[in-house]
Structures are given as C-alpha cells and as structure tokens.
Design a protein around this motif. Structure first.
Motif, mmCIF file in Angstrom:
data_model
loop_
_atom_site.group_PDB
_atom_site.id
_atom_site.type_symbol
_atom_site.label_atom_id
_atom_site.label_comp_id
_atom_site.label_asym_id
_atom_site.label_seq_id
_atom_site.Cartn_x
_atom_site.Cartn_y
_atom_site.Cartn_z
ATOM 1 N N PRO A 39 5.608 18.963 -1.028
ATOM 2 C CA PRO A 39 4.524 18.920 -2.027
ATOM 3 C C PRO A 39 3.525 17.816 -1.730
ATOM 4 O O PRO A 39 3.860 16.797 -1.119
ATOM 5 C CB PRO A 39 5.272 18.662 -3.341
ATOM 6 N N ALA A 40 2.290 18.019 -2.165
ATOM 7 C CA ALA A 40 1.251 17.009 -1.991
ATOM 8 C C ALA A 40 1.523 15.819 -2.907
ATOM 9 O O ALA A 40 2.078 15.967 -4.000
ATOM 10 C CB ALA A 40 -0.123 17.599 -2.300
ATOM 11 N N GLY A 41 1.147 14.643 -2.459
ATOM 12 C CA GLY A 41 1.340 13.447 -3.264
ATOM 13 C C GLY A 41 0.573 12.287 -2.671
ATOM 14 O O GLY A 41 0.089 12.349 -1.537
ATOM 15 N N GLU A 42 0.462 11.215 -3.463
ATOM 16 C CA GLU A 42 -0.258 10.049 -2.964
ATOM 17 C C GLU A 42 0.173 8.794 -3.707
ATOM 18 O O GLU A 42 0.659 8.849 -4.843
ATOM 19 C CB GLU A 42 -1.769 10.230 -3.109
ATOM 20 N N GLN A 60 2.816 9.456 -6.884
ATOM 21 C CA GLN A 60 2.831 10.584 -7.815
ATOM 22 C C GLN A 60 2.449 11.859 -7.074
ATOM 23 O O GLN A 60 1.687 11.831 -6.112
ATOM 24 C CB GLN A 60 1.867 10.342 -8.975
ATOM 25 N N TYR A 61 3.013 12.963 -7.533
ATOM 26 C CA TYR A 61 2.712 14.259 -6.942
ATOM 27 C C TYR A 61 1.356 14.766 -7.426
ATOM 28 O O TYR A 61 0.919 14.457 -8.544
ATOM 29 C CB TYR A 61 3.801 15.271 -7.274
ATOM 30 N N SER A 63 -1.123 18.133 -8.123
ATOM 31 C CA SER A 63 -1.028 19.571 -8.418
ATOM 32 C C SER A 63 -2.310 20.329 -8.118
ATOM 33 O O SER A 63 -2.366 21.551 -8.273
ATOM 34 C CB SER A 63 -0.671 19.762 -9.899
ATOM 35 N N SER A 335 -2.445 16.664 2.119
ATOM 36 C CA SER A 335 -2.081 15.474 1.330
ATOM 37 C C SER A 335 -0.570 15.276 1.249
ATOM 38 O O SER A 335 -0.019 14.977 0.185
ATOM 39 C CB SER A 335 -2.676 15.577 -0.094
ATOM 40 N N ILE A 336 0.106 15.439 2.391
ATOM 41 C CA ILE A 336 1.567 15.294 2.385
ATOM 42 C C ILE A 336 2.033 14.051 3.140
ATOM 43 O O ILE A 336 3.234 13.788 3.216
ATOM 44 C CB ILE A 336 2.274 16.542 2.962
ATOM 45 N N THR A 339 3.691 11.694 0.739
ATOM 46 C CA THR A 339 4.956 12.293 0.283
ATOM 47 C C THR A 339 6.056 12.064 1.309
ATOM 48 O O THR A 339 7.194 11.718 0.960
ATOM 49 C CB THR A 339 4.784 13.803 0.038
ATOM 50 N N ASN A 342 7.041 8.341 1.309
ATOM 51 C CA ASN A 342 7.831 8.031 0.118
ATOM 52 C C ASN A 342 9.256 8.565 0.240
ATOM 53 O O ASN A 342 10.233 7.881 -0.086
ATOM 54 C CB ASN A 342 7.160 8.622 -1.120
#
Length: 461
Positions: A39-42, A60-61, A63, A335-336, A339, A342
C-alpha cells in the motif's frame, strides 16, 4: 572425446544469466507488480537547520494514490532516462575524453614506462598498490566523482597482461569499498552523525579498521580470483599496443598528462570548495578534452569525431543506467518507498541487541535498492533507527556504522546504482560480467564487516 550423439550437458547457471537490460526490465516489471501488493504511504517531513528530516512515528497510509497502468511501465523507461540524464551525459563525455586521451598515446606511454620500471613480475604488487590508491580516492573524493579514473586502471591491467575486468575490479572495487567504509564520508557518516547528534566523523577507528582490512581482502581476491578468470574482452577495448620496453614519453605526452592532471586538480577543488557534482564534473571533462585536443593539434572536426567514437563505445552501459532509473520512477509514482522503509525498520523490533546491528545493516542494503542515494537514505532511515538503537541498547555510533556498511557496499552490485553502472561502462565490462566477478568478494567483505559490527558491540563502541 564426447560422442557425436551424446546429449549436450546443461549450461551452468552463471552462463544463462539474461542480458543486463533484460534483467533490469524484469526487475522493473516485478516492481510494478509490487505496487498492487504494497500500500501507498508516507512519513511526515519537516525542515530543521535547512535539512529535510523524517519525523519518527509519523508514517501513515495513503488512500488517494491511483493505481499505475501497465502502459506506465514503458513510460517509466524514458522518464528514467531523463532522471538519470546526468549519469548518462557524464558517461558519454568521459568516454569521449578518454578516447581523445588514449589516441594521443600519452596515457599509454606513461603507464608503459611506469610498469616497465616496476616490472611485470611484480604484478600482484601493482594490483595491491592500485587497489589501495583507488580506495583512498573513494575515501577522500567520493564515489561518482572518481568516474574519470576507471579507464586508467584498465590500461594498467592491460600493461601487466590482465583483462579489463581486472582493472575495473581494482578501480570500481577500490573506490566502492573506500566510499562505503570511509571514516570521513560526508554523504553518509556526516549526515547520519548530524541526525544522531554525534561529533562529525567521530568513532573513526572501527571504520578505519574495516576499511584497511577490506581493501587488503579485495587486493588478495583480485590477485587470486579475478586475474585467473576467463574473460572475453570487448571488441572495441583499447589496451597496450606494443612491448613495454618500447615505451617512452615525448614532450607533447608530458604536456598532455600535465593538462589532464591539472584538470583533475581543478575538478577536485570544485568538488571540495564549490560543491561541484556530476554536471560540473562532466563540464570539466569536456574542458579537459578540448585542451588535450588542442595540445595535440587536433582539428575541430577530428576532435568531434573522436568524442563521438568514445561516446558510442559506452552507449550500452549508459542505456543500462537509464533503464535502471525507471525502477525508481515506478516506486515514486506508487508512493510505496516510505511503506517499504517503514516495514523493514519494523522488523528490528524485538531483535536481540547483539544481532540488531547486523540485521539493520542487511535491511539498509535492501532499502538501498529503492533509495540509492546515501545521504537521502540517511535522512529517511536514521530518524527511525537512531531512536530504535536507544531502545534496544546499542550505541548510536554502531547503528551508523551498520547503516554505512549496508548502504555503501551494496552500491557495488545493485542495478539502481548509477555511479557503479557508469564506471563499469567506462571499464568496458557488462553488468553480467561484473556480477560474476564481484559477488564472491561481496560475501567475504560482508562477513568481515558483520564481524566488525559484533566486535563493536562487544567492546562498547
């Protein structure tokens, strides 16, 4: 003698490795498929003292990131070429510079005279000294900044009767190890120690110990393993053209070499005092090529022809750099990257203190595939790993060394390392040939480095 009707024996696995471009394209496709799984996150980022840093615990993920279409795989390739343009252009310009320089005969004559005086029988000594010299440049100058020095090592290898693979391993391996384990690396150690609030370049003794032993190991490995390796030279490779005793230096040769050395001196001055990087270095190479051409009486048309010849000889290597950069394009668009960082950092939770540094180093190597910039990686991961080091009971200094080992050494093998790809391209060595030569050494140097991390934990480093 094998009977005519006997079955053909299976080819060894290392002879079935795809072409580097095919291999990197497969990695690109695999990266695209990962965007549907990860999932995308930053992380939240703030600016402190003019430097962008990651806020620990802020991940945070997301959406609102749209899926990447299959066609975007192919769009990412020209975009990767654009993003990596500085590496492509320095490879083309450096290729042209050294073609012009080699055609003057000055560099070949100088190496021939020097090797003749030392003696070919001292080949192992020449390789060892050369490895440490290139290691010093990696320590003091940096990684990509030494691109221009690779063809010199190839000529030295040719003078002592070795393949261009030997020269490339001596140069790129020495530079890579020197940069990776440098006790005074401003891009990795300096940035990481700033984040960790430690004195700049403190704790140098362990890094220096790892550096010297790793360079000695590399020199031994080249002499015992790479020199005897079967290697097919590139059709356009330029080596020594006559016996060593026939070499001598003319006044024009000396003037040419002085111009070359002065150019390198100006380049280093710019790097250390003006903040020069790839574009400025490439521009300096172009100035050096023009000066050398003028000293040797080349007409403008002849100069351009030789620059084009030199650039064309490294086109394949330059294209590999651009294709590798497309992997980063897909990761960024999806945007992974954050993620992945992390998730990998979370794997360190609950690990015994004695193993944390080694595991952190391994994870940094994985992260380096996605964030090939050493300083960029430090800015992303150190705000996470430094508090983690405090929690699990290892020193911040040891965590930084673990980061340095994991980030720096992988630059010698990962396909997203533009500097490494540029240097082996100038050495006339393909990515496939490079991996076959360097991978066994990588296993050895990692074992040595991990032992150093264990030593550091044991003595309270």
């Amino acid at each position: 003698m094998t009977p005519a009707n006997s079955p053909t024996p299976p080819r060894p696995w290392y002879r079935t490795v795809p072409d580097p471009m095919v291999l990197i394209f497969l990695i690109l496709v695999a990266t695209y498929l990962l965007t549907f799984v990860i999932p995308a996150g930053e992380f939240e980022r703030i600016t402190e003292n003019g430097r962008t840093v990651v806020v620990p615990g802020s991940f945070q993920y997301l959406s609102d990131v749209a899926p990447i279409a299959p066609f975007d795989i192919f769009v990412a390739i020209p975009q990767g070429l654009i993003n990596a343009s500085q590496y492509l252009f320095i490879v083309f310009i450096a290729g042209g510079l050294f073609h012009v320089l080699q055609k003057t005969g000055a560099l070949e004559n100088a190496i021939g005279v020097a090797v003749n005086k030392v003696g070919v029988r001292r080949r192992n000594l020449i390789i060892t000294v050369g490895t440490f010299i290139y290691g010093f440049f990696g320590v003091a100058v940096g990684y990509e900044n030494n691109i221009a020095l690779v063809p010199i090592a190839v000529l030295i290898a040719s003078a002592i009767g070795c393949s261009s693979l030997v020269g490339t391993t001596m140069a790129v391996g020495g530079i890579g190890v020197g940069f990776a384990l440098s006790p005074i690396n401003p891009y990795t150690v300096g940035v990481a120690q700033g984040i960790a609030e430690l004195p700049t370049f403190s704790g140098a003794w362990l890094r220096t110990l790892l550096l010297v032993t790793s360079l000695a190991l590399l020199a031994l490995y080249i002499c015992k393993r790479v020199v005897p390796m079967p290697f097919k030279e590139a059709a356009n490779a330029e080596g020594m053209s006559r016996p060593l005793h026939e070499y001598s230096l003319t006044r024009r040769n000396v003037a040419t070499l002085v111009a070359f050395v002065l150019g390198l001196a100006v380049m280093l001055y710019g790097v250390f005092t003006r903040g020069w990087y790839i574009n400025e270095i490439a521009a300096m190479f172009l100035v050096m090529a023009i000066a050398i051409a003028a000293l040797n009486g080349l007409s403008p048309n002849a100069f351009v022809a030789r620059m084009i010849e030199g650039a064309s000889s490294v086109t394949a290597g330059a294209m590999v750099i651009g294709l590798a950069a497309s992997i980063q394009v897909i990761l960024a668009e999806a945007s992974i990257i954050d993620t992945i960082v992390n998730g990998l950092s979370g794997l360190l939770d609950g690990v015994p203190a004695g193993l944390t540094a080694i595991l952190a180093s391994v994870l940094q190597g994985v992260i380096n595939l996605f964030i090939p910039s050493g300083s960029g990686q430090a800015l992303v991961t150190m705000p996470i790993l430094i508090p983690l080091a405090d929690l699990v009971g290892i020193s911040r200094q040891l965590m930084i060394t673990a980061f340095q080992v994991g980030d720096g050494l992988t630059n010698l093998i990962i396909p997203t390392s533009g500097g490494m790809l540029a240097m082996i391209a100038l050495g006339r060595v393909s990515y496939e040939q490079w991996l076959k030569a360097i991978l066994p050494f990588m296993g050895l140097v990692y074992l040595l480095s991990f032992a150093g991390l264990v030593l550091g934990q044991a003595v309270g480093y």
